[in-house]
Design a protein around this motif. Structure first.
Motif, PDB file in Angstrom:
ATOM      1  N   TYR A 146       0.869  -1.167   0.000  1.00  0.00           N
ATOM      2  CA  TYR A 146       0.000   0.000   0.000  1.00  0.00           C
ATOM      3  C   TYR A 146       0.910   1.222   0.000  1.00  0.00           C
ATOM      4  N   VAL A 147       0.717   2.071  -0.976  1.00  0.00           N
ATOM      5  CA  VAL A 147       1.549   3.265  -1.129  1.00  0.00           C
ATOM      6  C   VAL A 147       0.648   4.484  -1.026  1.00  0.00           C
ATOM      7  N   ASP A 148       0.849   5.261   0.011  1.00  0.00           N
ATOM      8  CA  ASP A 148       0.124   6.520   0.182  1.00  0.00           C
ATOM      9  C   ASP A 148       0.943   7.637  -0.449  1.00  0.00           C
ATOM     10  N   ILE A 149       0.291   8.514  -1.171  1.00  0.00           N
ATOM     11  CA  ILE A 149       0.945   9.729  -1.636  1.00  0.00           C
ATOM     12  C   ILE A 149       0.802  10.728  -0.481  1.00  0.00           C
ATOM     13  N   VAL A 150       1.927  11.246  -0.027  1.00  0.00           N
ATOM     14  CA  VAL A 150       1.940  12.086   1.167  1.00  0.00           C
ATOM     15  C   VAL A 150       2.815  13.318   0.936  1.00  0.00           C
ATOM     16  N   SER A 151       2.751  14.222   1.876  1.00  0.00           N
ATOM     17  CA  SER A 151       3.706  15.327   1.915  1.00  0.00           C
ATOM     18  C   SER A 151       4.307  15.351   3.312  1.00  0.00           C
ATOM     19  N   PHE A 152       5.384  16.064   3.437  1.00  0.00           N
ATOM     20  CA  PHE A 152       6.120  16.104   4.701  1.00  0.00           C
ATOM     21  C   PHE A 152       6.325  17.540   5.154  1.00  0.00           C
ATOM     22  N   GLN A 153       6.167  17.731   6.423  1.00  0.00           N
ATOM     23  CA  GLN A 153       6.488  19.009   7.046  1.00  0.00           C
ATOM     24  C   GLN A 153       7.642  18.728   7.996  1.00  0.00           C
TER      25      GLN A 153
ATOM     26  N   ASP B 275      -1.363  13.032   4.669  1.00  0.00           N
ATOM     27  CA  ASP B 275      -1.969  12.230   3.614  1.00  0.00           C
ATOM     28  C   ASP B 275      -2.476  13.154   2.516  1.00  0.00           C
ATOM     29  N   ARG B 276      -2.235  12.783   1.266  1.00  0.00           N
ATOM     30  CA  ARG B 276      -2.705  13.566   0.131  1.00  0.00           C
ATOM     31  C   ARG B 276      -3.799  12.836  -0.640  1.00  0.00           C
ATOM     32  N   GLU B 277      -4.432  11.854   0.026  1.00  0.00           N
ATOM     33  CA  GLU B 277      -5.653  11.205  -0.447  1.00  0.00           C
ATOM     34  C   GLU B 277      -5.483  10.206  -1.583  1.00  0.00           C
ATOM     35  N   LEU B 278      -4.469  10.334  -2.393  1.00  0.00           N
ATOM     36  CA  LEU B 278      -4.268   9.456  -3.543  1.00  0.00           C
ATOM     37  C   LEU B 278      -3.386   8.282  -3.122  1.00  0.00           C
ATOM     38  N   ASP B 279      -3.744   7.062  -3.545  1.00  0.00           N
ATOM     39  CA  ASP B 279      -3.008   5.869  -3.128  1.00  0.00           C
ATOM     40  C   ASP B 279      -2.752   4.945  -4.305  1.00  0.00           C
TER      41      ASP B 279
ATOM     42  N   ASP C 273      -8.454   5.816  -4.937  1.00  0.00           N
ATOM     43  CA  ASP C 273      -8.866   6.971  -4.138  1.00  0.00           C
ATOM     44  C   ASP C 273      -8.762   8.300  -4.886  1.00  0.00           C
ATOM     45  N   MET C 274      -8.859   8.233  -6.208  1.00  0.00           N
ATOM     46  CA  MET C 274      -8.881   9.481  -6.978  1.00  0.00           C
ATOM     47  C   MET C 274     -10.096  10.317  -6.599  1.00  0.00           C
ATOM     48  N   ASP C 275     -11.201   9.643  -6.229  1.00  0.00           N
ATOM     49  CA  ASP C 275     -12.390  10.363  -5.788  1.00  0.00           C
ATOM     50  C   ASP C 275     -12.125  11.104  -4.479  1.00  0.00           C
ATOM     51  N   GLU C 276     -11.329  10.512  -3.586  1.00  0.00           N
ATOM     52  CA  GLU C 276     -10.990  11.183  -2.323  1.00  0.00           C
ATOM     53  C   GLU C 276     -10.124  12.410  -2.577  1.00  0.00           C
ATOM     54  N   LEU C 277      -9.206  12.313  -3.529  1.00  0.00           N
ATOM     55  CA  LEU C 277      -8.400  13.474  -3.902  1.00  0.00           C
ATOM     56  C   LEU C 277      -9.310  14.570  -4.465  1.00  0.00           C
ATOM     57  N   ALA C 278     -10.233  14.193  -5.328  1.00  0.00           N
ATOM     58  CA  ALA C 278     -11.165  15.174  -5.901  1.00  0.00           C
ATOM     59  C   ALA C 278     -12.028  15.814  -4.820  1.00  0.00           C
ATOM     60  N   ASP C 279     -12.548  14.993  -3.884  1.00  0.00           N
ATOM     61  CA  ASP C 279     -13.364  15.525  -2.785  1.00  0.00           C
ATOM     62  C   ASP C 279     -12.552  16.492  -1.917  1.00  0.00           C
TER      63      ASP C 279
ATOM     64  N   ARG D  11       0.664  18.720  -6.597  1.00  0.00           N
ATOM     65  CA  ARG D  11       1.881  18.074  -6.071  1.00  0.00           C
ATOM     66  C   ARG D  11       1.640  16.583  -5.857  1.00  0.00           C
ATOM     67  N   ALA D  12       0.462  16.214  -5.351  1.00  0.00           N
ATOM     68  CA  ALA D  12       0.130  14.803  -5.150  1.00  0.00           C
ATOM     69  C   ALA D  12       0.147  14.053  -6.478  1.00  0.00           C
ATOM     70  N   LEU D  13      -0.440  14.632  -7.500  1.00  0.00           N
ATOM     71  CA  LEU D  13      -0.459  13.988  -8.812  1.00  0.00           C
ATOM     72  C   LEU D  13       0.952  13.859  -9.388  1.00  0.00           C
ATOM     73  N   ARG D  14       1.747  14.895  -9.238  1.00  0.00           N
ATOM     74  CA  ARG D  14       3.132  14.840  -9.732  1.00  0.00           C
ATOM     75  C   ARG D  14       3.958  13.818  -8.959  1.00  0.00           C
ATOM     76  N   ASP D  15       3.770  13.772  -7.629  1.00  0.00           N
ATOM     77  CA  ASP D  15       4.508  12.780  -6.832  1.00  0.00           C
ATOM     78  C   ASP D  15       4.100  11.366  -7.203  1.00  0.00           C
ATOM     79  N   ALA D  16       2.809  11.145  -7.424  1.00  0.00           N
ATOM     80  CA  ALA D  16       2.349   9.817  -7.845  1.00  0.00           C
ATOM     81  C   ALA D  16       2.998   9.432  -9.172  1.00  0.00           C
ATOM     82  N   GLN D  17       2.999  10.333 -10.131  1.00  0.00           N
ATOM     83  CA  GLN D  17       3.608  10.043 -11.430  1.00  0.00           C
ATOM     84  C   GLN D  17       5.106   9.787 -11.289  1.00  0.00           C
TER      85      GLN D  17
END
Length: 169
Positions: free
Chosen positions: A63-70, A84-88, A102-108, A122-128
């Motif tokens: 399971y790979v979560d697309i995330v960001s870091f602070q 969490d950036r919603e896309l997995d 979870d593209m619907d969760e990203l859209a929501d 950024r989530a879409l670019r990181d996923a790609q």
């Protein structure tokens, strides 16, 4: 060189955990109620992803979560908060077959203001970037950075001793 890191994550919001960072790989062992035993979580800081093998009682999937870091510091210790950036991505076995979910969760999240358009982009670019680096055209999976620290049977090699392991993840 291994560095002690305080990890803040949605699964344990009230108590940060101790992790270890080696280069751009952050990791810790997680005893999460939805898993069938300890699972080692990996974060690839350069790629904006969190990876866990066989979570939630699954067999032979990542399971790979697309995330960001602070990033910051707490009491002089490096701190990384995972968002969490919603896309997995679900990777079957050791790739290359995967499902983007979870593209619907990203859209929501975008539609309801939980994520800004910049964060969603950024989530879409990181996923790609992750897919290109590790799953497309014969790329290596799991990521080679994890090889030394991963075991498919969950008998993980010990994490480096960084002199501070008061609370596992």
């Amino acid at each position: 060189m291994a560095v002690a890191v305080t990890v803040q994550h949605r699964h344990w919001p009230d108590a940060p955990a101790d992790g270890v960072r080696i280069g751009d790989v952050l990791m810790c062992d997680v005893d999460y109620p939805r898993h069938a035993g300890i699972r080692r979580y990996f974060w690839l800081l350069t790629y904006g992803v969190q990876l866990v093998y066989e979570p939630f009682g699954w067999t032979d999937d990542w399971y790979v979560d697309i995330v960001s870091f602070q990033r910051g510091r707490i009491d002089g210790i490096e701190s990384i908060t995972v968002h969490d950036r919603e896309l997995d991505v679900v990777v079957e076995g050791h790739g290359p077959t995967y499902r983007l979910i979870d593209m619907d969760e990203l859209a929501d999240a975008l539609e309801h203001g939980k994520l800004t358009s910049v964060e969603a982009a950024r989530a879409l670019r990181d996923a790609q970037g992750f897919l290109e680096a590790f799953l497309h055209r014969g790329a290596p999976f799991p990521p080679p950075q994890l090889e030394r620290w991963f075991d498919a049977g969950h008998d993980y090699p010990p994490l480096p001793d960084v002199g501070r392991r008061s609370r596992p993840c």
